[in-house]
Design a protein around this motif. Structure first.
Motif, PDB file in Angstrom:
ATOM      1  N   GLU A   1     -10.911  14.172  16.554  1.00 28.72           N
ATOM      2  CA  GLU A   1     -11.767  15.357  16.441  1.00 28.72           C
ATOM      3  C   GLU A   1     -11.784  16.134  17.753  1.00 28.72           C
ATOM      4  OE1 GLU A   1     -16.137  16.449  14.557  1.00 28.72           O
ATOM      5  OE2 GLU A   1     -15.856  14.518  15.564  1.00 28.72           O
ATOM      6  N   LYS A   2     -11.814  15.427  18.862  1.00 28.82           N
ATOM      7  CA  LYS A   2     -11.802  16.095  20.163  1.00 28.82           C
ATOM      8  C   LYS A   2     -10.478  16.807  20.420  1.00 28.82           C
ATOM      9  CE  LYS A   2     -15.055  12.820  22.249  1.00 28.82           C
ATOM     10  NZ  LYS A   2     -15.215  11.686  23.204  1.00 28.82           N
ATOM     11  N   GLU A   3      -9.414  16.372  19.761  1.00 26.66           N
ATOM     12  CA  GLU A   3      -8.105  16.988  19.924  1.00 26.66           C
ATOM     13  C   GLU A   3      -7.905  18.188  19.002  1.00 26.66           C
ATOM     14  OE1 GLU A   3      -5.244  13.927  19.307  1.00 26.66           O
ATOM     15  OE2 GLU A   3      -5.794  12.805  21.112  1.00 26.66           O
ATOM     16  N   GLY A   4      -8.898  18.486  18.162  1.00 25.07           N
ATOM     17  CA  GLY A   4      -8.820  19.657  17.306  1.00 25.07           C
ATOM     18  C   GLY A   4      -8.468  19.394  15.861  1.00 25.07           C
ATOM     19  N   TYR A   5      -8.271  18.126  15.494  1.00 23.32           N
ATOM     20  CA  TYR A   5      -8.011  17.818  14.087  1.00 23.32           C
ATOM     21  C   TYR A   5      -9.313  17.942  13.291  1.00 23.32           C
ATOM     22  CZ  TYR A   5      -3.456  15.912  15.403  1.00 23.32           C
ATOM     23  OH  TYR A   5      -2.171  15.755  15.866  1.00 23.32           O
ATOM     24  N   THR A   6      -9.223  18.548  12.115  1.00 21.26           N
ATOM     25  CA  THR A   6     -10.412  18.746  11.283  1.00 21.26           C
ATOM     26  C   THR A   6     -10.322  18.044   9.927  1.00 21.26           C
ATOM     27  OG1 THR A   6      -9.572  20.790  10.272  1.00 21.26           O
ATOM     28  CG2 THR A   6     -10.801  20.999  12.347  1.00 21.26           C
ATOM     29  N   ARG A   7      -9.115  17.554   9.572  1.00 22.08           N
ATOM     30  CA  ARG A   7      -8.929  16.908   8.270  1.00 22.08           C
ATOM     31  C   ARG A   7      -8.116  15.634   8.440  1.00 22.08           C
ATOM     32  NH1 ARG A   7      -8.429  22.424   7.375  1.00 22.08           N
ATOM     33  NH2 ARG A   7      -9.875  23.254   5.801  1.00 22.08           N
ATOM     34  N   LEU A   8      -8.500  14.627   7.666  1.00 16.40           N
ATOM     35  CA  LEU A   8      -7.819  13.340   7.690  1.00 16.40           C
ATOM     36  C   LEU A   8      -7.420  12.992   6.267  1.00 16.40           C
ATOM     37  CD1 LEU A   8      -7.029  10.745   9.264  1.00 16.40           C
ATOM     38  CD2 LEU A   8      -9.336   9.884   8.800  1.00 16.40           C
ATOM     39  N   GLY A   9      -6.140  12.653   6.082  1.00 17.89           N
ATOM     40  CA  GLY A   9      -5.654  12.345   4.741  1.00 17.89           C
ATOM     41  C   GLY A   9      -5.079  10.951   4.643  1.00 17.89           C
ATOM     42  N   VAL A  10      -4.912  10.487   3.413  1.00 22.67           N
ATOM     43  CA  VAL A  10      -4.319   9.184   3.151  1.00 22.67           C
ATOM     44  C   VAL A  10      -3.707   9.207   1.759  1.00 22.67           C
ATOM     45  CG1 VAL A  10      -6.431   8.166   2.170  1.00 22.67           C
ATOM     46  CG2 VAL A  10      -4.711   6.673   3.221  1.00 22.67           C
ATOM     47  N   ASP A  11      -2.618   8.491   1.570  1.00 18.37           N
ATOM     48  CA  ASP A  11      -2.104   8.268   0.217  1.00 18.37           C
ATOM     49  C   ASP A  11      -1.966   6.771   0.009  1.00 18.37           C
ATOM     50  OD1 ASP A  11       1.050   7.514   0.455  1.00 18.37           O
ATOM     51  OD2 ASP A  11       0.518   8.964   2.022  1.00 18.37           O
ATOM     52  N   PHE A  12      -2.195   6.333  -1.217  1.00 15.20           N
ATOM     53  CA  PHE A  12      -2.149   4.903  -1.521  1.00 15.20           C
ATOM     54  C   PHE A  12      -1.821   4.709  -2.983  1.00 15.20           C
ATOM     55  CE2 PHE A  12      -6.458   6.437  -2.106  1.00 15.20           C
ATOM     56  CZ  PHE A  12      -6.844   5.896  -3.322  1.00 15.20           C
ATOM     57  N   GLU A  13      -1.433   3.493  -3.327  1.00 14.75           N
ATOM     58  CA  GLU A  13      -1.145   3.159  -4.717  1.00 14.75           C
ATOM     59  C   GLU A  13      -2.411   2.644  -5.394  1.00 14.75           C
ATOM     60  OE1 GLU A  13       2.766   3.239  -2.754  1.00 14.75           O
ATOM     61  OE2 GLU A  13       0.899   2.215  -2.258  1.00 14.75           O
ATOM     62  N   SER A  14      -2.689   3.175  -6.567  1.00  8.25           N
ATOM     63  CA  SER A  14      -3.867   2.723  -7.305  1.00  8.25           C
ATOM     64  C   SER A  14      -3.696   1.296  -7.806  1.00  8.25           C
ATOM     65  CB  SER A  14      -4.136   3.656  -8.495  1.00  8.25           C
ATOM     66  OG  SER A  14      -3.033   3.643  -9.396  1.00  8.25           O
ATOM     67  N   ILE A  15      -2.446   0.807  -7.843  1.00 10.12           N
ATOM     68  CA  ILE A  15      -2.199  -0.563  -8.289  1.00 10.12           C
ATOM     69  C   ILE A  15      -2.457  -1.565  -7.169  1.00 10.12           C
ATOM     70  CG2 ILE A  15      -0.587   0.031 -10.117  1.00 10.12           C
ATOM     71  CD1 ILE A  15       1.698  -0.467  -8.188  1.00 10.12           C
ATOM     72  N   ASN A  16      -2.860  -1.067  -6.010  1.00 13.64           N
ATOM     73  CA  ASN A  16      -3.261  -1.922  -4.889  1.00 13.64           C
ATOM     74  C   ASN A  16      -4.791  -1.948  -4.869  1.00 13.64           C
ATOM     75  OD1 ASN A  16      -3.851  -3.144  -2.456  1.00 13.64           O
ATOM     76  ND2 ASN A  16      -2.586  -1.783  -1.209  1.00 13.64           N
ATOM     77  N   PRO A  17      -5.420  -2.966  -5.463  1.00  7.57           N
ATOM     78  CA  PRO A  17      -6.884  -2.939  -5.616  1.00  7.57           C
ATOM     79  C   PRO A  17      -7.638  -2.876  -4.300  1.00  7.57           C
ATOM     80  CG  PRO A  17      -5.992  -5.109  -6.186  1.00  7.57           C
ATOM     81  CD  PRO A  17      -4.822  -4.180  -6.046  1.00  7.57           C
ATOM     82  N   THR A  18      -7.127  -3.524  -3.249  1.00 14.23           N
ATOM     83  CA  THR A  18      -7.810  -3.503  -1.952  1.00 14.23           C
ATOM     84  C   THR A  18      -7.844  -2.085  -1.394  1.00 14.23           C
ATOM     85  OG1 THR A  18      -7.045  -5.754  -1.513  1.00 14.23           O
ATOM     86  CG2 THR A  18      -7.848  -4.479   0.359  1.00 14.23           C
ATOM     87  N   ALA A  19      -6.690  -1.419  -1.398  1.00 10.79           N
ATOM     88  CA  ALA A  19      -6.615  -0.047  -0.896  1.00 10.79           C
ATOM     89  C   ALA A  19      -7.415   0.901  -1.773  1.00 10.79           C
ATOM     90  CB  ALA A  19      -5.156   0.397  -0.830  1.00 10.79           C
ATOM     91  N   ASP A  20      -7.320   0.727  -3.090  1.00 13.14           N
ATOM     92  CA  ASP A  20      -8.013   1.620  -4.011  1.00 13.14           C
ATOM     93  C   ASP A  20      -9.516   1.585  -3.782  1.00 13.14           C
ATOM     94  OD1 ASP A  20      -8.188   3.442  -6.114  1.00 13.14           O
ATOM     95  OD2 ASP A  20      -8.396   1.867  -7.608  1.00 13.14           O
ATOM     96  N   ARG A  21     -10.068   0.396  -3.617  1.00 12.60           N
ATOM     97  CA  ARG A  21     -11.510   0.283  -3.400  1.00 12.60           C
ATOM     98  C   ARG A  21     -11.926   0.925  -2.082  1.00 12.60           C
ATOM     99  NH1 ARG A  21     -10.751  -4.993  -5.586  1.00 12.60           N
ATOM    100  NH2 ARG A  21     -10.490  -5.811  -3.458  1.00 12.60           N
ATOM    101  N   PHE A  22     -11.173   0.654  -1.023  1.00 14.98           N
ATOM    102  CA  PHE A  22     -11.578   1.131   0.296  1.00 14.98           C
ATOM    103  C   PHE A  22     -11.433   2.642   0.436  1.00 14.98           C
ATOM    104  CE2 PHE A  22     -10.984   2.194   4.747  1.00 14.98           C
ATOM    105  CZ  PHE A  22     -12.063   1.550   5.334  1.00 14.98           C
TER     106      PHE A  22
END
Length: 347
Positions: free
Chosen positions: A299-320
């Motif tokens: 945020e201090k460096e000027g970034y305003t958005r954070l993104g992620v992509d993940f597989e819905s078939i990965n239950p750990t990633a999907d929940r988090f």
């Protein structure tokens, strides 16, 4: 309605339609950046893999894909096609019927080209399109999500972290020590790694690949060597953050200025490309605080958005990720029986 090949003359209307559908999703997901133009669609006319829907000479929908490619999802031997974000769109009226006709036309091209895995990126809140592809045998596989660059609400997790190692947390306002490049909290040290330190998180990367192979994920990606992993991070200009306890890595976070969708080209956007936390520390606030540590810096460096992509078939990633980020695309996938290539497909 007439369905025909997607051609160069369709591009201006297709770009306007794609932009309209993006704005439709942006009203549901305000964190998405405002855009005024879309990437050129010329390549999709060049490869002759697309379809266009016309009514009274007006373009009402289109469905294009990249050229067929091998090793779909980097974990299969099948050839496939992918229609990325902005490479398909349809007007709101009769949208499901338009997509149904477009896919029927385009899918024949794809199968005749030897592509038996069909993936289409749709907007997460487009119920009409998603419903139609579901009816055609597609299932959810990939999710792109986004959030504004703000700290997660992790204060309620701090007492849990304190109990984990019995150390007293610093009072509010001094929980992160002022050491250069590092912060400590509840016995954990958070830091951004230098390129020569990337090898420290390779054991976690190896565990992530092992996790891919488990049920119900079943994703058999090749495990890179430590040298390959470090070289790829440097080549991609990745940034790696990690949490340590007693000198041992407990969790890591890898970020890049590039991602799966075109919005990653924005200068104020950064994308999560790798993440893993040791199972014994999950659900205790460690990873949330690692994310907060990275957010404070970005945020201090000027970034305003954070993104992620993940597989819905990965239950750990999907929940988090679904807990802290908002989905804006859902990638749906259908696997065709390869034996269909042994018979003549009627026109």
């Amino acid at each position: 309605m007439i369905i025909t090949d997607f051609r160069y003359e369709h591009i201006p209307e297709a770009e306007a339609l794609a932009l309209s559908c993006y704005d439709e999703e942006r009203r549901e997901v305000p964190a998405l950046p405002e855009i005024h133009s879309v990437p050129a669609l010329k390549d999709f006319a060049d490869n002759h893999m697309g379809a266009a829907a016309l009514e009274n000479g007006r373009l009402v929908g289109f469905l294009c894909s990249v050229a067929p490619f091998d090793n779909v999802f980097r974990s299969t031997d099948v050839k496939g096609v992918f229609s990325p974000m902005l490479a398909n769109a349809a007007i709101l009226e009769n949208r499901a019927a338009i997509y149904a006709a477009l896919y029927q036309y385009a899918a024949l091209k794809w199968v005749q080209a030897g592509a038996y895995s069909h993936a289409v990126c749709l907007y997460a809140h487009d119920e009409a399109a998603l419903g139609q592809f579901f009816r055609y045998g597609f299932g959810l596989r990939c999710v792109d999500s986004i959030r504004t660059m703000q700290r997660l609400d992790t204060m309620q997790q701090l007492d849990t972290m304190r109990r984990m190692d019995g150390q007293r947390l610093l009072k509010s306002g001094s929980a992160h020590e002022g050491k250069t490049g590092m912060s400590s909290l509840g016995g954990f040290v958070f830091t951004e790694l230098k390129p020569e330190e990337y090898c420290q998180i390779y054991p976690l990367e190896s565990m992530l690949n092992s996790h891919y192979r488990k049920s119900p994920f079943f994703m058999n990606r090749r495990l890179e060597s430590c040298e390959e992993f470090c070289e790829e991070c440097v080549r991609n200009k990745d940034r790696c953050f990690a949490a340590f306890q007693k000198g041992e890595p407990c969790a890591y976070l890898k970020l890049s200025d590039t991602g799966e969708t075109f919005i990653t080209q924005a200068s104020d956007y950064i994308h999560i490309t790798g993440a893993f936390c040791l199972p014994e520390y999950r659900g205790r606030g460690l990873y949330q605080n690692l994310l907060d540590y990275a957010v404070d810096i970005l945020e201090k460096e000027g970034y305003t958005r954070l993104g992620v992509d993940f597989e819905s078939i990965n239950p750990t990633a999907d929940r988090f990720w679904s807990k802290y980020f908002t989905a804006y695309t859902q990638g749906v996938v259908r696997r065709i029986d390869e034996r269909i290539g042994q018979v003549i497909i009627p026109e």
